[in-house]
Design a protein around this motif. Structure first.
Motif, PDB file in Angstrom:
ATOM      1  N   GLU A 138      -0.430 -19.429 -32.862  1.00 34.48           N
ATOM      2  CA  GLU A 138      -1.225 -19.786 -31.691  1.00 34.48           C
ATOM      3  C   GLU A 138      -0.486 -20.794 -30.807  1.00 34.48           C
ATOM      4  OE1 GLU A 138      -4.944 -21.025 -33.329  1.00 34.48           O
ATOM      5  OE2 GLU A 138      -5.665 -18.967 -33.637  1.00 34.48           O
ATOM      6  N   ARG A 139       0.290 -21.683 -31.426  1.00 37.03           N
ATOM      7  CA  ARG A 139       1.091 -22.628 -30.646  1.00 37.03           C
ATOM      8  C   ARG A 139       2.164 -21.887 -29.846  1.00 37.03           C
ATOM      9  NH1 ARG A 139       3.167 -25.187 -34.591  1.00 37.03           N
ATOM     10  NH2 ARG A 139       1.316 -26.486 -34.907  1.00 37.03           N
ATOM     11  N   LYS A 142       0.674 -20.258 -26.827  1.00 41.70           N
ATOM     12  CA  LYS A 142       0.307 -21.208 -25.778  1.00 41.70           C
ATOM     13  C   LYS A 142       1.515 -21.842 -25.103  1.00 41.70           C
ATOM     14  CE  LYS A 142      -4.163 -22.502 -27.835  1.00 41.70           C
ATOM     15  NZ  LYS A 142      -4.922 -23.595 -28.494  1.00 41.70           N
ATOM     16  N   THR A 143       2.561 -22.141 -25.890  1.00 45.17           N
ATOM     17  CA  THR A 143       3.678 -22.931 -25.364  1.00 45.17           C
ATOM     18  C   THR A 143       4.981 -22.150 -25.222  1.00 45.17           C
ATOM     19  OG1 THR A 143       4.455 -23.673 -27.541  1.00 45.17           O
ATOM     20  CG2 THR A 143       2.691 -24.956 -26.488  1.00 45.17           C
ATOM     21  N   CYS A 434      -2.153 -11.981 -25.939  1.00 43.19           N
ATOM     22  CA  CYS A 434      -2.007 -13.281 -26.595  1.00 43.19           C
ATOM     23  C   CYS A 434      -0.559 -13.724 -26.400  1.00 43.19           C
ATOM     24  CB  CYS A 434      -2.344 -13.187 -28.077  1.00 43.19           C
ATOM     25  SG  CYS A 434      -4.072 -12.799 -28.417  1.00 43.19           S
TER      26      CYS A 434
END
Length: 536
Positions: A138-139, A142-143, A434
């Motif tokens: 998930e990191r 996002k990044t 995602c």
């Protein structure tokens, strides 16, 4: 036991309706129905105004002989339930604990049964345990900061953990391994309907919990599970395995190791090639992810305003192109998401994922084209074996995708893909991805023959699902990890060209999906058990 085939009921039926149908079909009284269970449930949607469930039911009744004697059709038959049986321990002494390399479905199920049977395996996983791995993934989404050891491909549960979690397989199963895999999943927390649904699935949210529960069971039975423990070298002497090196510094002596490394362990494939392990190239497939509104797919498959209980509709499509190449849908994710599934710096690969409720607004699927060794030849890297050319081909596509998206997932609308031009804004389909995405020329990622095959295939699929070739369908790239690009050769005892080294699962080239990989893991555990005495 009696099996009833092709028993149909409207989708809006109750359990009591099902029981009454059994009694009517067998012409018996309620007190003569000793027990019954659902063996298979599928959906018949050929008549959109009369969609029904189709059941196979196993029944115990004291009137079995009389029912079979008077039956005049093929929908009632006598069956003997197949029960999975793990072999007894062999007689060959085992000096050290066996090592299982990789905790995907193949490695996890192999370790599960080895631990259950007293072999005290050591399960080594290069990535993190599932809940930490989820945070890493998930990191990254996002990044954009990639952990090359803990991502969508590597970590507890393997690549299948971040997928739709489909559990159906076309592998023939006379031994009962398929049902045993599903039974173990249920013991670990999966819903009971996976035992009988024609197209069972779990979803990422359930898989994360299930693989952790299975790992704890392995430990309770005497196994050891280690994370951030990558096998970086193998000790082969006199044609046999003597040990493995972990993280470049720790030596583990063992005469048995299971290679369940997954299809993305490219560094390990190179290490094995240098060590002289016999491998061979194999065909696989590459392509794109395509997204459509899930409502469009539902209407095509089930008609207008379908019953909500049917959930998000799947599809499966195939086409043979004029150039002879096969194009087909793969890993279809109803109500799912496209995910950035990269595992190497400077490269972009995509996959599909669903949660158990499949409630996303889009349907996505890989649309892929078969490629083989002749397609890889021009990508050969000097100083390496031709068996690794498929990896070079994959990496070429993934580097091109990374450049096309500037590190983000490159996206192109189908109409623009056909015209070989950059898209500028979404149409009626908003990408559900995602990870960061941007518009890029997806067509340019592929050799011309592959790009033309994708276009032809998608247009052909429009004749089966209206709107499939809509100009605003979203394509993203690149789908390159459909299966292993090579096969690690194994003999009749399931060993590689080195004694004691057991190739296993999808990465070794012997499976395709969660269930078939898990079944292969059981097969390797059986082979080890037949030969070696356990450590109890």
């Amino acid at each position: 036991m009696i099996r009833i085939l092709q028993m149909k009921l409207p989708v809006f039926h109750t359990e009591e309706d099902l029981k009454e149908k059994i009694l009517h079909t067998l012409r018996i009284r309620p007190e003569e129905l000793k027990s019954w269970k659902i063996v298979r449930r599928s959906i018949d949607a050929r008549k959109k105004d009369a969609i029904c469930y189709v059941y196979q039911i196993d029944v115990e009744t004291p009137r079995e002989k009389k029912i079979l004697a008077r039956s005049r059709h093929n929908e009632i038959m006598s069956i003997k339930e197949k029960v999975y049986c793990f072999p007894e321990s062999g007689s060959h002494p085992l000096r050290r604990r066996p090592v299982v390399i990789g905790s995907g479905p193949a490695g996890l199920f192999c370790a599960y049964y080895l631990a259950k049977s007293g072999y005290c395996p050591i399960l080594l996983e290069r990535g993190d345990e599932a809940h930490v791995r989820r945070e890493n993934v998930e990191r990254f989404w996002k990044t954009g900061i990639l952990d090359t050891e803990s991502n969508v491909q590597f970590g507890e549960g393997g690549a299948g953990t971040f997928s739709d979690g489909k559990l159906n397989t076309s592998v023939k199963d006379p031994s009962g391994r398929n049902h045993e895999v599903l039974r173990i999943f249920c013991e670990a927390g999966a819903p009971g309907e996976i035992l009988y649904d024609q197209k069972p699935h779990l979803g990422t949210d359930q898989l994360i919990t299930i693989v952790q529960n299975m790992r704890r069971q392995v430990e309770d039975w005497g196994g050891t599970v280690r994370f951030r423990a990558q096998v970086t070298d193998f000790d082969f002497r006199d044609g046999a395995l003597k040990g493995v090196t972990v993280n470049g510094r720790e030596y583990l002596e063992t005469e048995v190791a299971v290679l369940a490394i997954g299809h993305s362990a490219r560094d390990t494939f190179f290490q094995l090639e240098k060590k002289g392990i016999l491998m061979e190239p194999k065909s696989f497939a590459v392509g794109v992810r395509i997204e459509h509104p899930q409502a469009m797919i539902n209407e095509s498959q089930y008609g207008k305003n379908p019953p909500k209980m049917l959930g998000a509709a799947p599809y499966k499509l195939t086409h043979t192109c004029e150039n002879g190449r096969g194009v087909y849908s793969f890993c279809m994710c109803p109500g799912g998401y496209v995910v950035n599934a990269s595992s190497e710096e400077g490269m972009t690969a995509v996959n599909g994922m669903s949660y158990s409720d499949r409630s996303g607004c889009n349907a996505n699927s890989a649309i892929i084209v078969t490629v083989g060794p002749t397609d890889f030849a021009s990508y050969h890297q000097e100083g390496t074996s031709q068996v690794l050319d498929g990896i070079a081909f994959q990496r070429r596509l993934e580097r091109a995708a990374f450049r096309a998206g500037g590190g983000k997932v490159p996206v192109q609308l189908f109409g623009d893909f056909c015209e070989d031009r950059l898209s500028t804004e979404p149409g009626g389909v908003e990408p559900s991805i995602c990870g960061a995405w941007t518009f890029g020329n997806v067509r340019e990622l592929f050799p011309d023959a592959v790009a033309r095959s994708l276009e032809e295939g998608i247009r052909a699929f429009d004749r089966k699902i209206a709107g499939f070739a809509r100009t605003d369908a979203v394509l993203s790239g690149v789908e390159s990890r459909t299966s292993s690009p090579l096969r690690i050769v194994r003999n009749e005892a399931f060993e590689s060209s080195i004694q004691g080294l057991y190739p296993c699962g999808e990465g070794a080239g012997y499976a395709g999906g969660i269930t078939s990989a898990a079944m292969d893991g059981l097969k390797i555990a059986e082979a080890i058990s037949k030969k070696y005495k356990n450590l109890r």
